[in-house]
Design a protein around this motif. Sequence first.
Motif, PDB file in Angstrom:
ATOM      1  N   GLN A  50      39.658 -33.782 115.568  1.00 52.80           N
ATOM      2  CA  GLN A  50      40.958 -33.199 115.246  1.00 52.80           C
ATOM      3  C   GLN A  50      42.065 -34.014 115.907  1.00 52.80           C
ATOM      4  OE1 GLN A  50      40.776 -30.753 113.119  1.00 52.80           O
ATOM      5  NE2 GLN A  50      38.568 -30.481 113.320  1.00 52.80           N
ATOM      6  N   HIS A  51      43.168 -34.147 115.211  1.00 53.02           N
ATOM      7  CA  HIS A  51      44.301 -34.907 115.738  1.00 53.02           C
ATOM      8  C   HIS A  51      45.409 -33.979 116.212  1.00 53.02           C
ATOM      9  CE1 HIS A  51      47.832 -37.861 114.917  1.00 53.02           C
ATOM     10  NE2 HIS A  51      47.488 -37.868 116.179  1.00 53.02           N
ATOM     11  N   ILE A  52      45.754 -32.997 115.376  1.00 47.19           N
ATOM     12  CA  ILE A  52      46.815 -32.038 115.688  1.00 47.19           C
ATOM     13  C   ILE A  52      46.200 -30.644 115.756  1.00 47.19           C
ATOM     14  CG2 ILE A  52      48.986 -31.005 114.911  1.00 47.19           C
ATOM     15  CD1 ILE A  52      49.549 -33.602 113.376  1.00 47.19           C
ATOM     16  N   ILE A  53      46.576 -29.873 116.783  1.00 46.02           N
ATOM     17  CA  ILE A  53      46.162 -28.485 116.887  1.00 46.02           C
ATOM     18  C   ILE A  53      47.412 -27.626 116.729  1.00 46.02           C
ATOM     19  CG2 ILE A  53      44.860 -26.784 118.195  1.00 46.02           C
ATOM     20  CD1 ILE A  53      43.328 -29.387 117.640  1.00 46.02           C
ATOM     21  N   HIS A  54      47.411 -26.780 115.698  1.00 47.42           N
ATOM     22  CA  HIS A  54      48.585 -25.938 115.427  1.00 47.42           C
ATOM     23  C   HIS A  54      48.317 -24.494 115.827  1.00 47.42           C
ATOM     24  CE1 HIS A  54      52.099 -24.182 113.662  1.00 47.42           C
ATOM     25  NE2 HIS A  54      51.357 -23.396 112.905  1.00 47.42           N
ATOM     26  N   PHE A  55      49.200 -23.973 116.670  1.00 49.84           N
ATOM     27  CA  PHE A  55      49.124 -22.590 117.124  1.00 49.84           C
ATOM     28  C   PHE A  55      50.261 -21.810 116.465  1.00 49.84           C
ATOM     29  CE2 PHE A  55      47.251 -25.286 120.325  1.00 49.84           C
ATOM     30  CZ  PHE A  55      46.135 -24.585 120.772  1.00 49.84           C
ATOM     31  N   GLY A  56      49.908 -20.867 115.585  1.00 49.41           N
ATOM     32  CA  GLY A  56      50.913 -20.042 114.911  1.00 49.41           C
ATOM     33  C   GLY A  56      50.755 -18.611 115.376  1.00 49.41           C
ATOM     34  N   SER A  57      51.577 -18.180 116.341  1.00 54.10           N
ATOM     35  CA  SER A  57      51.185 -17.092 117.242  1.00 54.10           C
ATOM     36  C   SER A  57      51.348 -15.657 116.760  1.00 54.10           C
ATOM     37  CB  SER A  57      51.981 -17.198 118.532  1.00 54.10           C
ATOM     38  OG  SER A  57      53.270 -16.652 118.345  1.00 54.10           O
TER      39      SER A  57
ATOM     40  N   ALA B  83      55.020   7.023 100.306  1.00 55.05           N
ATOM     41  CA  ALA B  83      55.352   7.418  98.933  1.00 55.05           C
ATOM     42  C   ALA B  83      54.933   6.367  97.911  1.00 55.05           C
ATOM     43  CB  ALA B  83      56.859   7.682  98.807  1.00 55.05           C
ATOM     44  N   GLY B  84      54.737   5.119  98.352  1.00 53.22           N
ATOM     45  CA  GLY B  84      54.399   4.044  97.425  1.00 53.22           C
ATOM     46  C   GLY B  84      53.032   4.219  96.791  1.00 53.22           C
ATOM     47  N   GLU B  85      52.946   3.835  95.532  1.00 50.25           N
ATOM     48  CA  GLU B  85      51.684   3.969  94.793  1.00 50.25           C
ATOM     49  C   GLU B  85      51.137   2.642  94.297  1.00 50.25           C
ATOM     50  OE1 GLU B  85      52.278   6.772  91.661  1.00 50.25           O
ATOM     51  OE2 GLU B  85      52.457   8.493  93.026  1.00 50.25           O
ATOM     52  N   ASN B  86      51.974   1.628  94.271  1.00 51.08           N
ATOM     53  CA  ASN B  86      51.549   0.338  93.721  1.00 51.08           C
ATOM     54  C   ASN B  86      51.689  -0.752  94.772  1.00 51.08           C
ATOM     55  OD1 ASN B  86      51.209   1.062  90.717  1.00 51.08           O
ATOM     56  ND2 ASN B  86      53.259   1.849  91.188  1.00 51.08           N
ATOM     57  N   PHE B  87      50.601  -1.487  94.985  1.00 50.61           N
ATOM     58  CA  PHE B  87      50.576  -2.521  96.016  1.00 50.61           C
ATOM     59  C   PHE B  87      50.010  -3.818  95.456  1.00 50.61           C
ATOM     60  CE2 PHE B  87      50.796   1.382  98.322  1.00 50.61           C
ATOM     61  CZ  PHE B  87      51.529   1.090  99.467  1.00 50.61           C
ATOM     62  N   LEU B  88      50.579  -4.939  95.941  1.00 56.17           N
ATOM     63  CA  LEU B  88      50.128  -6.263  95.541  1.00 56.17           C
ATOM     64  C   LEU B  88      49.373  -6.879  96.707  1.00 56.17           C
ATOM     65  CD1 LEU B  88      50.382  -8.225  93.125  1.00 56.17           C
ATOM     66  CD2 LEU B  88      52.404  -9.185  94.246  1.00 56.17           C
ATOM     67  N   LYS B  89      48.153  -7.297  96.479  1.00 53.31           N
ATOM     68  CA  LYS B  89      47.285  -7.844  97.526  1.00 53.31           C
ATOM     69  C   LYS B  89      47.459  -9.368  97.583  1.00 53.31           C
ATOM     70  CE  LYS B  89      42.880  -7.702  96.539  1.00 53.31           C
ATOM     71  NZ  LYS B  89      42.381  -9.081  96.369  1.00 53.31           N
ATOM     72  N   LYS B  90      47.858  -9.862  98.770  1.00 47.83           N
ATOM     73  CA  LYS B  90      48.105 -11.291  98.923  1.00 47.83           C
ATOM     74  C   LYS B  90      47.430 -11.824 100.193  1.00 47.83           C
ATOM     75  CE  LYS B  90      51.003 -12.175  95.458  1.00 47.83           C
ATOM     76  NZ  LYS B  90      50.697 -13.195  94.425  1.00 47.83           N
ATOM     77  N   PRO B  91      46.657 -12.916 100.095  1.00 52.22           N
ATOM     78  CA  PRO B  91      46.121 -13.551 101.307  1.00 52.22           C
ATOM     79  C   PRO B  91      47.268 -14.067 102.160  1.00 52.22           C
ATOM     80  CG  PRO B  91      45.075 -14.405  99.318  1.00 52.22           C
ATOM     81  CD  PRO B  91      46.269 -13.630  98.875  1.00 52.22           C
ATOM     82  N   GLY B  92      47.133 -13.946 103.484  1.00 50.53           N
ATOM     83  CA  GLY B  92      48.226 -14.388 104.336  1.00 50.53           C
ATOM     84  C   GLY B  92      47.789 -14.648 105.757  1.00 50.53           C
ATOM     85  N   GLY B  93      48.793 -14.605 106.646  1.00 53.46           N
ATOM     86  CA  GLY B  93      48.618 -14.998 108.036  1.00 53.46           C
ATOM     87  C   GLY B  93      49.285 -16.349 108.220  1.00 53.46           C
ATOM     88  N   ALA B  94      50.183 -16.456 109.202  1.00 57.01           N
ATOM     89  CA  ALA B  94      50.979 -17.682 109.344  1.00 57.01           C
ATOM     90  C   ALA B  94      50.156 -18.953 109.457  1.00 57.01           C
ATOM     91  CB  ALA B  94      51.930 -17.536 110.533  1.00 57.01           C
ATOM     92  N   PRO B  95      49.173 -19.044 110.367  1.00 54.79           N
ATOM     93  CA  PRO B  95      48.402 -20.297 110.446  1.00 54.79           C
ATOM     94  C   PRO B  95      47.559 -20.544 109.202  1.00 54.79           C
ATOM     95  CG  PRO B  95      47.468 -18.636 111.893  1.00 54.79           C
ATOM     96  CD  PRO B  95      48.764 -18.088 111.412  1.00 54.79           C
ATOM     97  N   THR B  96      47.150 -19.468 108.530  1.00 52.53           N
ATOM     98  CA  THR B  96      46.416 -19.615 107.271  1.00 52.53           C
ATOM     99  C   THR B  96      47.317 -20.238 106.207  1.00 52.53           C
ATOM    100  OG1 THR B  96      45.053 -17.697 107.813  1.00 52.53           O
ATOM    101  CG2 THR B  96      45.121 -18.350 105.504  1.00 52.53           C
ATOM    102  N   ASN B  97      48.575 -19.782 106.154  1.00 55.31           N
ATOM    103  CA  ASN B  97      49.538 -20.365 105.217  1.00 55.31           C
ATOM    104  C   ASN B  97      49.801 -21.836 105.524  1.00 55.31           C
ATOM    105  OD1 ASN B  97      49.911 -17.950 103.839  1.00 55.31           O
ATOM    106  ND2 ASN B  97      51.754 -17.381 104.974  1.00 55.31           N
ATOM    107  N   VAL B  98      49.930 -22.163 106.809  1.00 55.34           N
ATOM    108  CA  VAL B  98      50.181 -23.563 107.186  1.00 55.34           C
ATOM    109  C   VAL B  98      49.015 -24.443 106.744  1.00 55.34           C
ATOM    110  CG1 VAL B  98      50.432 -25.158 109.135  1.00 55.34           C
ATOM    111  CG2 VAL B  98      51.718 -23.012 109.096  1.00 55.34           C
TER     112      VAL B  98
END
Length: 316
Positions: free
Chosen positions: A125-132, A24-39
């Motif tokens: 690389q020193h730290i490898i982050h896995f955001g699953s 039913a929704g007609e209005n959407f907000l587009k946001k870049p995301g993804g947990a490891p992308t945010n980190v």
Amino acid sequence: MSVLCIGEALIDMICTDKGSTLSAGENFLKKPGGAPTNVAAAIAALGGEVYLSAKVGNDPFGKQLQEVMNSFGVNTQHVHLDDQYFTTFAFVSLMLDGERDFVFNRGADAQLSIDDIKSIDLSQQHIIHFGSATAFLDGQLKDAYYQLLKEAKAIGKVISFDPNYRHLLFADKQESFIQQSIIFLQQADFVKLSDEEAMLITRTTTLAEATERLLHICPGVFAITLGKEGTLLGLSGKTWTISSIPIQPTDTTGAGDAFVGAVLYQLDQFQVKDLVQLSPAEWTKIILNANKAGARTCEYMGAMEAFRHLNSAIFN
């Protein structure tokens, strides 16, 4: 040295029609995301050197994700554009009863392959982050995830893990999620969980029981975020809670990712062997700063918008 974040990069399509279903929704907000992308964005915003390994579609949305990461200062040389698969989308609407109407349209993020990660020079690389969040679903990303973990552990890199459980993704795959999370808990030097994730993965019903189990499962340090109550930290058989700061929240999206980013930004100066040797006072300072980063993120609408206001000046 730098941090490498691997996992999904996607577009969140948030329905702004209050209480409306997606149909039913007609209005959407587009946001870049993804947990490891945010980190990755949070680390860069704080002034750290960070790389992102992910796959997006060779389309306007994938290019936007790449451009946004570049604008933060994230190194995107390991973000691959796929000509055959569209950028992954997550459509979400919040119902008046608090439930979410959710559709996950998975595309290019699942296609990050072992061949794609061969170009990563782990010596840099020193730290490898896995955001699953999506890496435990079937797909080439899952294979690349495990391969990178194997290679990083073999040469003594710091391993960070955030399970990022999403019920709407794993409702019928919960057992697989738990088993795979435990594999990473046993390998990680730093783990961040929510209280719900801690109880789910340890199959317990109270935070105290979950904490006791995690002390036996995790050889490294684990942090359980408790919202406004702060963060419970577990290390070498001991636990203690570190308070957060009072705020008036606007949007909690990305708060956990900002917390992780702030921890990794501060840990980048330490080797694996040094992490468990840090004193309770040193860990308390690190988590206090991370709590601040997470709380400040809640004062803005949307994770990426919040990260544009994030900097290390908020630290002690």
